[in-house]
Design an enzyme around this catalytic site. Sequence first.
Site, short mmCIF file in Angstrom:
data_model
loop_
_atom_site.label_atom_id
_atom_site.label_comp_id
_atom_site.label_asym_id
_atom_site.label_seq_id
_atom_site.Cartn_x
_atom_site.Cartn_y
_atom_site.Cartn_z
N ARG I 87 0.83 -1.21 0.00
CA ARG I 87 0.00 0.00 0.00
C ARG I 87 0.86 1.26 0.00
O ARG I 87 0.52 2.26 -0.60
CB ARG I 87 -0.95 0.00 1.20
N GLU I 90 2.10 1.75 -3.40
CA GLU I 90 1.01 2.30 -4.21
C GLU I 90 0.86 3.80 -3.97
O GLU I 90 0.63 4.56 -4.91
CB GLU I 90 -0.29 1.56 -3.84
N SER I 113 15.01 14.76 2.03
CA SER I 113 16.05 13.78 2.31
C SER I 113 15.46 12.51 2.94
O SER I 113 14.55 12.59 3.78
CB SER I 113 17.08 14.36 3.27
#
Lengths: 146, 146, 146, 146, 146, 146, 146, 146, 146, 146
Positions: I87, I90, I113
């Site tokens: 997830r 995604e 960063s």
Amino acid sequence: MTKADVTVMIRAKKREGKVSWAAIAEAAGLSEVFVTSACLGMNSLSPEAAGKVADFLGLPSEAAIVLSEYPTKDFSRTVPTDPCIYRWYEITGVFGEAFKELVQEKFGDGIMSAIDFDMEINKIVHEKGDRVQVVMSGKFLPYKSW
Amino acid sequence: MTKADVTVMIRAKKREGKVSWAAIAEAAGLSEVFVTSACLGMNSLSPEAAGKVADFLGLPSEAAIVLSEYPTKDFSRTVPTDPCIYRWYEITGVFGEAFKELVQEKFGDGIMSAIDFDMEINKIVHEKGDRVQVVMSGKFLPYKSW
Amino acid sequence: MTKADVTVMIRAKKREGKVSWAAIAEAAGLSEVFVTSACLGMNSLSPEAAGKVADFLGLPSEAAIVLSEYPTKDFSRTVPTDPCIYRWYEITGVFGEAFKELVQEKFGDGIMSAIDFDMEINKIVHEKGDRVQVVMSGKFLPYKSW
Amino acid sequence: MTKADVTVMIRAKKREGKVSWAAIAEAAGLSEVFVTSACLGMNSLSPEAAGKVADFLGLPSEAAIVLSEYPTKDFSRTVPTDPCIYRWYEITGVFGEAFKELVQEKFGDGIMSAIDFDMEINKIVHEKGDRVQVVMSGKFLPYKSW
Amino acid sequence: MTKADVTVMIRAKKREGKVSWAAIAEAAGLSEVFVTSACLGMNSLSPEAAGKVADFLGLPSEAAIVLSEYPTKDFSRTVPTDPCIYRWYEITGVFGEAFKELVQEKFGDGIMSAIDFDMEINKIVHEKGDRVQVVMSGKFLPYKSW
Amino acid sequence: MTKADVTVMIRAKKREGKVSWAAIAEAAGLSEVFVTSACLGMNSLSPEAAGKVADFLGLPSEAAIVLSEYPTKDFSRTVPTDPCIYRWYEITGVFGEAFKELVQEKFGDGIMSAIDFDMEINKIVHEKGDRVQVVMSGKFLPYKSW
Amino acid sequence: MTKADVTVMIRAKKREGKVSWAAIAEAAGLSEVFVTSACLGMNSLSPEAAGKVADFLGLPSEAAIVLSEYPTKDFSRTVPTDPCIYRWYEITGVFGEAFKELVQEKFGDGIMSAIDFDMEINKIVHEKGDRVQVVMSGKFLPYKSW
Amino acid sequence: MTKADVTVMIRAKKREGKVSWAAIAEAAGLSEVFVTSACLGMNSLSPEAAGKVADFLGLPSEAAIVLSEYPTKDFSRTVPTDPCIYRWYEITGVFGEAFKELVQEKFGDGIMSAIDFDMEINKIVHEKGDRVQVVMSGKFLPYKSW
Amino acid sequence: MTKADVTVMIRAKKREGKVSWAAIAEAAGLSEVFVTSACLGMNSLSPEAAGKVADFLGLPSEAAIVLSEYPTKDFSRTVPTDPCIYRWYEITGVFGEAFKELVQEKFGDGIMSAIDFDMEINKIVHEKGDRVQVVMSGKFLPYKSW
Amino acid sequence: MTKADVTVMIRAKKREGKVSWAAIAEAAGLSEVFVTSACLGMNSLSPEAAGKVADFLGLPSEAAIVLSEYPTKDFSRTVPTDPCIYRWYEITGVFGEAFKELVQEKFGDGIMSAIDFDMEINKIVHEKGDRVQVVMSGKFLPYKSW
């Protein structure tokens, strides 16, 4: 002891005792698909259900603990090669967009959950050849805007 | 004129006329999943059904011919990225082996056909959130020995 | 004991006894291609045929059980590298579309089954150099509409 | 004008005139599989055969030249997705090693040529469902030591 | 004992005895390239040549059998990383199309065989820096039409 | 105007005028392999040689400039699919390690340069079938320690 | 004993004795980068330098032999994942084309050798944060035409 | 107008006017590497520098805006194929771990920034062949614990 | 003893003693996310923190040394398969470009960063279902021009 | 008109009018992250919000319809290359397992939803350098057993 070790034990018990997945699931008090996937290391059983499986198959108590641990779902083949599993991958490719269109038409923008999810596999006897029936259901999750 | 061209035409007609996939399927006299997949270029309609779809949507007659041509099923993403389709891919990965075990236990060594196959998608109203139900059935094909 | 273990045993027996695949197939009462693929772990033998192979080669009885278990068909090389197998992959690439066109022309929209399938490999003696002949046949499966 | 352009022309002529691949092959005086693959850009026809195909279909003369040019065989999908072609890929994976074993047993160390090669596709009428039969033959090429 | 085991043995003998590939090839009575590739598991030696290599290096007799078994040519790196081997891959990429054009111009449509094939590697002493010379030859195989 | 545009022009001129690569190379005063690869966009010609090629083929003067520009060598297929080029890739896989062993044995730790490099392709007439001969030479580059 | 075994030994000695790479390089009489890469199995030391490293660290004499053997440079990650190494990969992607343009502008068509090559890594103390400085130099290799 | 469009314009201007990257960099008042990478679309120039480049080359004013827009750094080849760029990728593979070891030894756990970064490319004249010198420096970024 | 070995030890201690990550983090005196990632081998602890973790869990002293060694961050799955981790992948795909746009709008050309970075994971109790809250912060690094 | 077309229009309007994403989000009455992602084609706006965006930017009315259509989320780079997005991918790799451990410890077996999800991006002014803060929250979805 890892989930893979427990799967090996379960397969050995099944071979020895001719125990079916259906019988293991019945012992666990849960569905066939869920219990099978847990025994293969892809889901976790509650401690109670895990204990019942271990008792039923005569596994050591550590196996019950392992069966109830949270798994890392690791599917190593990007494209599955076993024909039985590949056909499902093919269905995803061929019908995936149609599935998305119809879910959106019926529910709005969102998805079918693969987590709040269940599945059963049935044998439909048919004169022209028996059929495998799969019934899946997953909660509809609408996209949120914020 | 290619199948991709016809899909663009159908989407335009849908946007203009607020036509649903359900209505197109009804016009074709076939199921929603199959007709949607054919309109997306992944299956072929019979000339009769293709003609009905073209008439219903007001497409040129060449579109009906194209809808009835045999498609090349080309799914370009090895791993789908759209979440609605990915979840199905994930189900294949997580439950693929369990599916294989249970098909074998119930039927013997073989597979569920993805060709002699049908599917429907239903909306199950549920108080804790509606559910997407998928019912698939495919002919069991036993491995042959010779 | 896994199918891979049994394959190692069979290869050892072959090396010792100079036993051919043809002889093993004859012992099993089945074709060369099918029996060889089963001994390599890609298909399952019936318990009877597995027993005959184990007896013929002097394998332990567990090997017969393993030979009759349902395999997971796992081909680890996306593109095969051995030249003998690569050539077949190349034929799939070069002639795949022509094959599809001709199957469709002769049978309609559908596929040749790889499950209800058989194959034999013959040596055709030829003065300009012997030829490998492969004869495959698979049931035609028409796409279903619903 | 490229081979891809000529393939588009041939498909258009086929759609218009309901011309079969079998008829084109007959016009060319060659086999169905070879002529179809050449029309799809995967093989070259001799100038004579190319001219016959162009005449038969009413293609411009440049098309005949293009059909006789040497092709670059470019198959863009590492793993084919169309089910009709994928099944062949699957057969390569499942039976590739058995094929190699039997070629070696029958002929010695070497391969079946994919260049000095021919193939035909036949329809076998069968009461339990028609079968697609593929007969391939390739020259055996023994590995040379030096 | 596998071909990989035998390669390890040969490397150990080379390290101990400071034996060169050239000396092993001379013992086998074959060329350096072929014998080296066979000792690395990529080709098979005849039983006679395998015996000579085993005698020369003091390997057990089973090693000679293994050296004469037919290998599975498995090259695990799709793109080689060792600079010495990568440069050859790069040459394939940079000059591959030119090679194809010139083979076709000189011979017609077809390929250079990688099976009926030989290669030698020579050291060309040169004042601006020595050069590696590779001479390969493979039988021309014309595409067949049928 | 890009190198790809010039390649298209050259191919058109070749088709029209039946000009061979050998003739173009002679006009350029360089070898066949190098000139062909430069015409395919994989190497740069000196302005003089580029001008000779352009004059010989009747290309516009900008084409000569483009032929002399430094190319980006871009080979789009990780594994080549055309059989004529694939065989060379296969040779890299099958003989790459043997090549490395022998270069090291003859020269020490280092590589054959693919930059300070030349190649020729010859036709060897042979009664059992003509052979393609490739002679490559590259400067040996020893690894430096520092 | 393999190069990987020796690397494990060297790391153990470093952990025990708090020995730095700088000290090992000084013992070898060579640069830090080169000696470190050789100890990691990516380059070979001369027998003398290898002996000095083995003596300095108290490694068995076979380790010195292994350190002087010619390595196979095998980098298993196509895209490196460790952030320290990935940043260099990113620099290759972001600045690769600019590097190529400037090398060509300054030197003509050719490359910087990665074989006749050296590198040093320095610490530049800086008030706004210390900087890692890398100085690489490689022989320019012009493309040859022939 | 995109960054790719501007790169095409700049290359055209360079070809016409024989303008070097060095001259463009001087016009911009920045280094060669940075300006070249910005002209190739991999970095952004300040509006002032972009304006100077546009003026110097006679580009339309929109080009200056585009040169100052923030780029998406998209490097399409996972493994670069051009030999000049590949060698850098190879250096990453061969020396990446040694680089990491030495950065950690000199600075502690952390990385060399690829953002707060600069690079120059110099020509070192050398009697045994000129050398390409690359000097890179990046801020050391220590891993933070929290 | 490797970092992977220490992770196995820690997991065993956790299973035995029902020790939470939160308790280990508290023992170390650092945050949950950082300490968990260090125990999983993806970050290094200071010798002091490592000693506290080893003491708290009763690990051997070598484990403390290993926990403080600098790790190689190696994530073996290009696309993660575990749903909990996928997830996040995604989210990177769906929101990555929006994230980049907004970072640039708020800060200028540069990045967040991943080294000077921290993260916490909180449980937000919510009547419609609890929520996982992730708060990440990383130093903004502006691109440097030079 | 596609979502990609609308994104191009919006970028052009932004360049002309110096309109910020923040201002567009304010016009839509929704958050910056969500509106930006919708304008980039990765989410759908409600018809009302889409209308407000179109009015604010002076887009044609069809653009509003397109902005409210359900998107196919297609992220074409398996591993992102832009450094700003890659760092997030790296965080997924480095901290993914720690994230999973802590979600499970705090909530049980399950995942953070990427659908019932929100995110904001803040600028934290800091004397040692400003920081990008990301706050994400997603509903916890427990695995269901059945």
